[in-house]
Structures are given as structure tokens and as C-alpha cells.
Scaffold this active site. Structure first.
Site: not given
Length: 382
Positions: A359, A155, A125
Site C-alpha cells: 500500500e 504482485w 502494480t
């Protein structure tokens, strides 16, 4: 058709459960409130070999079957979902190295990753690219037998302990974008690689979640996962399929804990001279929670036995929605006490939303499922 665990799986679950009840449950709420890193729990994971659960035995790993893999995350999340994150990204990254790494990469990393002497994560990310991984901006430019990498990731779980950290980059601007994406295994002490800060979070505490900055990071070509450019997106998506089983199992564990807390409280709490469990309104909540949790558990185990992206998406989507509902209903059963940090359901309520986001968001899961159904890669029924 057998819906029972094997004897080995049942014994493994009981070992996990005993550890969680003894070592995690008594300290989870206090350590979460104080921000204490769960060093002793991590050491327990090492002692049980859990860092090696997705690593082949030839490298010292457990090479667990996927139902046992799901059991690990269900039981740990039942005690404290945050510490499950220590194993979550590590396990899918180790699996990715075991599946796609060169012989040299496997020999260099997997033995230490199996024992927990090394830990890892996965950096996908970015500030401007989460759901749309093809939109990442981190670039790796070839310079002789090295690549120079610039970009930022956010993150990232386990960022302060990951060595190596698999980082998804663009090695070319080829279209479609996935053909130009590659994965590099970056050592923690590489100049220009910096874990810049820990991100404040609603829940999911116990493990760090960080921003990572890469400024003119020089990485030898031998650190390209698999040794071939353009395979990074495929490698990441394969790992995320396993990650969705992990997230589904965590959701089941959180939901189970919420149900257990609600049932216990309903039996003990008195109102109008009777336990509130005697009232139909409470009974209906408990019945709905129990039914949905058991359905989520069976779907998660079913998805774990299948090698299907659509079925992993179904399990992750359904189980995480069940966790959201179960934690809210548990708070309602507790009434005002459910809002207090002195009761576990307050923490569960803050932890549950991550499973609907991590996810891949649940809206993305629905798209994955729909496309598989329409394209014939998945079906409903036999």
C-alpha cells in the site's frame, strides 16, 4: 475524548478473537509451511459476512464502521497475517465499486461480493511501475463500444479467485498522466486475461500473489468503473487510503502476536536458575514493545475514524515500523529458538516487512505526510 471501543465494537472484536483462536491459530504455522490453501478459513470469513464489510447493507453487506474494519485485520493478522490478504484487497476493491461504480455495476457485482460468492482484488502494480503508478504501461484502446487492453500486472493478491478484477490502465497518453488513467472491471473468463504464475515470497503466505497478463483483452465499455474515462487514479488512491488502515491494523496484529509470544516465553524460559523475565534486559525489551504497540494501535484506530490520507499514512508508517521492531525483539527474547520454525516468531519476522512495503512504501508515506503538512491539509496538534 473517549478512547474506548463501543459495546458493539467490543462484542465484534470478541467474536473475531474467538474465531481466530479456534480456527486460525492452531493451523497457521503448519498450513503456511506446507503451502496449503486456507479453504476452511475462507469459508469461515464467508459465514461471518466479512467479505461484505465495506459493502452497503442494501447490497447485503455489513457496511462496517472503519474502527470495526481495522479490528478485523488486527485480529486476523494476530493469528496469521497471510490469510488477512484474502480479505484485504477484496475489501478495498469492493469499497471502490460501491463508491464509484455505476448503478448497473453495483447491482451486478456487490451482492455476490458481499457473500464471498464472488471475490475480487485490485491490479495496480506492474513490473516497471509500483510506487509510481503514473508510470504504468498497460493500455486500453477504444474500438467501437469495446476497449482492447494489453499489458501486465504483478504482485496481485487474490488473482486466481478475483472475478471481476479491477485493472488500472491508461486510456490516453494525456499529461499529466493521471488524467489519462482509468479502471476496468475485467471478468475472470475474458479471453486474453491470464493469471500466469504465482510469485514466490519470503512471507505473506496463505493467499496467492500472482502475475497477470492481458493480451488483446476486449472489454465492453460498460465495464469502465464509473462509466467515465480518466478517473482511475483518483479511484485507486481513494481505495489505497482505506488500504493503509488495513495494513496498519495488520501490523498491530502481527506486533501484538510477537509481544504475546515474547512475554510467554520470557516467563517460562529459565536461565541461571530464574525465568529470563526477571532480567532487566528482557524487561526493557518487553516494556518498549508494549508501549510502541499500544501507541500504534491507538494511532490506527484514530486514523480509522478520520477521512484523511495523511493520517492513514501516519498510521501505516508508524505501525509497520513497530511491527518490524517488535518481531525482531521477540526473536531476540527467544534466542536461538526464535530462529526455529517450531516457534511462531519466525513466521512473524518474515511477515512483518510486507507492511512496510505494501500500500505504498514507508518512504512514500513520509512524503505523503510531509506534503500534507506543508500544504496545510494536515497538522500536528489540535
Amino acid at each position: 475524548m473517549d478512547f474506548e471501543l463501543t459495546d458493539d465494537q467490543r462484542a465484534f472484536r470478541e467474536t473475531l478473537r474467538a474465531y481466530v483462536d479456534k480456527e486460525i491459530v492452531p493451523v497457521a504455522s503448519e498450513w503456511e509451511r506446507t503451502g496449503r490453501y486456507p479453504t476452511e478459513i475462507v469459508d469461515g470469513f464467508k459465514a461471518m459476512g466479512l467479505f461484505g464489510m465495506t459493502i452497503p447493507e442494501e447490497y447485503g453487506g455489513l457496511d462496517l464502521d472503519r474502527v470495526s474494519f481495522a479490528l478485523v485485520f488486527e485480529e486476523i493478522a494476530r493469528g496469521w497475517m497471510g490469510v488477512a490478504g484474502v480479505l484485504g484487497s477484496h475489501s478495498l476493491s469492493a469499497w471502490m465499486i460501491a463508491k464509484y461504480g455505476t448503478a448497473e455495476q453495483k447491482n451486478a457485482y456487490l451482492p455476490d461480493l458481499a457473500t464471498g460468492a464472488r471475490r475480487t482484488g485490485i491490479a495496480l502494480t506492474e513490473p516497471g511501475a509500483g510506487t509510481d503508478l503514473q508510470g504504468i504501461q498497460t493500455r486500453a484502446v477504444k474500438d467501437g463500444d469495446h476497449y482492447v487492453i494489453n499489458g501486465a500486472k504483478t504482485w496481485i493478491t487474490n488473482a486466481r479467485y478475483a472475478d471481476p478484477m479491477p485493472v488500472l490502465v491508461k486510456t490516453s497518453m494525456e499529461t499529466p498522466a493521471h488524467r489519462g488513467m482509468s479502471m476496468f472491471l475485467i471478468a475472470a473468463d475474458t479471453p486474453g486475461y491470464t493469471v500466469s504464475r504465482d510469485l514466490p515470497k519470503l512471507g505473506y503466505k496463505g493467499t496467492e500473489t500472482c502475475e497477470v497478463v492481458l493480451e488483446d483483452v476486449r472489454v465492453h465499455e460498460s465495464h469502465l468503473l464509473g462509466g467515465v474515462e480518466g478517473r482511475g487514479m483518483q479511484q485507486a488512491l481513494s481505495a489505497l487510503e482505506l488500504g493503509r488502515v488495513n495494513i496498519a491494523a495488520r501490523a498491530v496484529g502481527v506486533a501484538q502476536c510477537a509481544y504475546d509470544a515474547a512475554l510467554t516465553y520470557a516467563r517460562e524460559r529459565q536461565a541461571f536458575g530464574r525465568p529470563i523475565a526477571d532480567f532487566q534486559a528482557i524487561q526493557l525489551k518487553l516494556a518498549d514493545m508494549a508501549t510502541e504497540i499500544q501507541a500504534a494501535r491507538l494511532m490506527t484506530y484514530w486514523a480509522a475514524t478520520r477521512d484523511s490520507n495523511a493520517e492513514a499514512a501516519m498510521a501505516k508508517y508508524f505501525a509497520s515500523e513497530v511491527a518490524l521492531k517488535a518481531t525482531m525483539e521477540a526473536m531476540r527474547v527467544h534466542g536461538g529458538y526464535g530462529y526455529s520454525q517450531e516457534f511462531v516468531v519466525e513466521r512473524l519476522y518474515r511477515d512483518a516487512p510486507l507492511m512496510a512495503i505494501g500500500e505504498g512504501t514507508n518512504d512514500v508515506q513520509r512524503m505523503v505526510i510531509a506534503r500534507a503538512l506543508i500544504g496545510g491539509a494536515a497538522k500536528v496538534g489540535w
